[in-house]
Scaffold this active site. Structure first.
Site, PDB file in Angstrom:
ATOM      1  N   ASN A   8       4.782   9.535   5.862  1.00 23.65           N
ATOM      2  CA  ASN A   8       3.816   8.911   4.848  1.00 23.65           C
ATOM      3  C   ASN A   8       2.637   8.510   5.331  1.00 23.65           C
ATOM      4  O   ASN A   8       2.406   7.806   6.035  1.00 23.65           O
ATOM      5  CB  ASN A   8       4.739   7.667   4.300  1.00 23.65           C
ATOM      6  CG  ASN A   8       3.987   6.742   3.164  1.00 23.65           C
ATOM      7  OD1 ASN A   8       2.837   7.568   2.520  1.00 23.65           O
ATOM      8  ND2 ASN A   8       4.338   5.431   3.157  1.00 23.65           N
ATOM      9  N   LYS A  10       0.010   7.412   3.449  1.00 20.71           N
ATOM     10  CA  LYS A  10      -0.405   6.285   2.683  1.00 20.71           C
ATOM     11  C   LYS A  10      -2.010   6.885   2.381  1.00 20.71           C
ATOM     12  O   LYS A  10      -2.339   8.001   2.219  1.00 20.71           O
ATOM     13  CB  LYS A  10      -0.607   5.179   3.539  1.00 20.71           C
ATOM     14  CG  LYS A  10       0.800   4.661   4.226  1.00 20.71           C
ATOM     15  CD  LYS A  10       0.722   3.300   4.633  1.00 20.71           C
ATOM     16  CE  LYS A  10       2.171   3.128   5.605  1.00 20.71           C
ATOM     17  NZ  LYS A  10       2.283   1.717   5.550  1.00 20.71           N
ATOM     18  N   HIS A  90       7.948   2.215  -3.087  1.00 20.91           N
ATOM     19  CA  HIS A  90       7.176   1.792  -1.465  1.00 20.91           C
ATOM     20  C   HIS A  90       6.854   0.144  -1.768  1.00 20.91           C
ATOM     21  O   HIS A  90       6.341  -0.190  -2.708  1.00 20.91           O
ATOM     22  CB  HIS A  90       6.086   2.620  -1.050  1.00 20.91           C
ATOM     23  CG  HIS A  90       5.874   2.397   0.384  1.00 20.91           C
ATOM     24  ND1 HIS A  90       5.132   1.273   0.838  1.00 20.91           N
ATOM     25  CD2 HIS A  90       6.265   2.963   1.664  1.00 20.91           C
ATOM     26  CE1 HIS A  90       4.952   1.322   2.140  1.00 20.91           C
ATOM     27  NE2 HIS A  90       5.488   2.338   2.557  1.00 20.91           N
ATOM     28  N   GLU A  92       4.410  -1.246  -0.444  1.00 23.56           N
ATOM     29  CA  GLU A  92       3.099  -1.462  -0.954  1.00 23.56           C
ATOM     30  C   GLU A  92       2.774  -1.089  -2.231  1.00 23.56           C
ATOM     31  O   GLU A  92       1.902  -1.992  -2.879  1.00 23.56           O
ATOM     32  CB  GLU A  92       2.211  -0.378   0.062  1.00 23.56           C
ATOM     33  CG  GLU A  92       2.142  -1.077   1.438  1.00 23.56           C
ATOM     34  CD  GLU A  92       1.890   0.068   2.467  1.00 23.56           C
ATOM     35  OE1 GLU A  92       1.620   1.120   1.974  1.00 23.56           O
ATOM     36  OE2 GLU A  92       2.272  -0.132   3.630  1.00 23.56           O
ATOM     37  N   GLU A 160      13.384   0.053   4.465  1.00 18.08           N
ATOM     38  CA  GLU A 160      12.147  -0.369   5.079  1.00 18.08           C
ATOM     39  C   GLU A 160      11.814  -1.824   4.850  1.00 18.08           C
ATOM     40  O   GLU A 160      11.380  -2.420   3.988  1.00 18.08           O
ATOM     41  CB  GLU A 160      10.783   0.234   4.441  1.00 18.08           C
ATOM     42  CG  GLU A 160      10.890   1.850   4.495  1.00 18.08           C
ATOM     43  CD  GLU A 160       9.589   2.320   4.491  1.00 18.08           C
ATOM     44  OE1 GLU A 160       9.158   3.221   5.272  1.00 18.08           O
ATOM     45  OE2 GLU A 160       8.939   2.198   3.291  1.00 18.08           O
ATOM     46  N   GLY A 166       4.001  -1.315   9.481  1.00 23.53           N
ATOM     47  CA  GLY A 166       2.696  -1.268  10.144  1.00 23.53           C
ATOM     48  C   GLY A 166       2.684  -2.418  11.085  1.00 23.53           C
ATOM     49  O   GLY A 166       1.411  -2.803  11.593  1.00 23.53           O
ATOM     50  N   SER A 204       7.826   0.891  11.498  1.00 16.67           N
ATOM     51  CA  SER A 204       7.330   0.921  12.756  1.00 16.67           C
ATOM     52  C   SER A 204       8.057   2.048  13.758  1.00 16.67           C
ATOM     53  O   SER A 204       8.318   1.776  14.826  1.00 16.67           O
ATOM     54  CB  SER A 204       6.948  -0.512  13.636  1.00 16.67           C
ATOM     55  OG  SER A 204       5.990  -1.214  12.860  1.00 16.67           O
TER      56      SER A 204
HETATM   57  C1  PEP Z   1       5.990   3.411   5.801  1.00 18.56           C
HETATM   58  O1  PEP Z   1       4.757   3.302   5.311  1.00 18.56           O
HETATM   59  O2  PEP Z   1       6.539   3.524   4.883  1.00 18.56           O
HETATM   60  C2  PEP Z   1       6.013   2.961   7.262  1.00 18.56           C
HETATM   61  C3  PEP Z   1       7.296   2.731   7.627  1.00 18.56           C
HETATM   62  O3  PEP Z   1       4.901   2.762   7.851  1.00 18.56           O
HETATM   63  P1  PEP Z   1       4.672   2.437   9.697  1.00 18.56           P
HETATM   64  O4  PEP Z   1       5.585   3.587  10.154  1.00 18.56           O
HETATM   65  O5  PEP Z   1       3.448   2.581   9.932  1.00 18.56           O
HETATM   66  O6  PEP Z   1       5.512   1.171   9.667  1.00 18.56           O
END
Ligand code: PEP
Length: 244
Positions: A8, A10, A90, A92, A160, A166, A204
């Site tokens: 992803n 973003k 997601h 976000e 998640e 992040g 992460s």
């Molecule tokens: C994500 O945005 O779905 C995500 C898991 O981000 P990150 O791997 O940067 O934590």
């Protein structure tokens, strides 16, 4: 079941970034399925540059096929651009665009209508985990964000934890196993193909922890944010996926 490593991007990526997709395609990982979800502006060109070697997905879609929704993109438009999948719900989107479980379910239905694989994201906040409510929160999200009709072909779940996205922090292997086992049970109880529906872990994931995370029971792949922006990191995570 083959694991799926999905990237992803973003709101990252200009034209120059398309070289990363070409590099991923050139490496031809065969031990797992892969998917890259760049920003909407790059989807059509990403599909061209991927030359059929890297499936391309999107990060969101509108529930309607077309209409007076300035700035939005429909699932049908994503298919027209060459996408084969879309992420919905997601954290976000839930946080910054106030998307409710019901709105996420409408987007999932729209994605199915257009023929896209739908990656439905769920996950608790830090406060919800601190209160010990994470299993209940995720159960509510699964119940309300996943419409009836979800199948192994049209739906993948991504767990998640919001506090792991992040941040460089990840749950322990036991915490991931507990949540994935919980989600698996919810899927089996509700859907005929719940036993084989993929459940990705996201938050992460990086080359240094991919091996451990991808080895946990009921982890059927990863949704990768930051570490998917560089082909070398994404490929290192893909290499850690369990062979089919
Ligand atoms: C994500 O945005 O779905 C995500 C898991 O981000 P990150 O791997 O940067 O934590």
């Amino acid at each position: 079941m083959r694991q799926l490593i999905a990237g992803n991007w973003k709101m990252h990526g200009l034209s120059a970034q398309l070289a990363e997709i070409e590099a991923i395609g050139a490496a031809r990982p065969t031990n797992c399925d892969i998917l890259i979800c760049p920003p909407a502006t790059l989807i059509a060109r990403a599909v061209e540059r991927a030359k059929g070697l890297v499936p391309i997905g999107a990060q969101d879609c509108h529930a309607e096929a077309s209409g007076a929704f300035t700035g939005d993109v429909s699932a049908e438009m994503l298919v027209d651009a060459g996408a084969v999948a879309v992420i919905v719900g997601h954290s976000e989107r839930r946080q910054f665009h106030a998307e409710s479980d019901a709105a996420v379910a409408q987007k999932a239905r729209a994605a199915w209508r257009a023929g896209l694989l739908t990656i439905v994201c769920v996950g608790e906040t830090q406060a919800e985990r601190d209160d010990g409510r994470m299993l209940e929160v995720v159960a509510r999200q699964i119940a309300a964000s996943l419409p009836d009709g979800a199948t192994v072909q049209n739906t993948t779940i991504a767990y998640e934890p919001v506090w792991a996205i992040g941040t460089g922090r990840t749950p322990t292997a036991a915490q991931i196993a507990e949540m994935h086992g919980h989600i698996r049970k919810l899927l089996i109880d509700r859907f005929a193909t719940g036993r084989t529906m993929r459940i990705l872990y996201g938050g992460s994931v990086k080359p240094s922890n991919a091996n451990e995370i991808l080895g946990i029971a009921d982890v059927d792949g990863a949704l990768v944010g930051g570490a998917s922006l560089k082909a070398a990191d994404f490929l290192a995570i893909a290499a850690a996926a369990a062979p089919p």
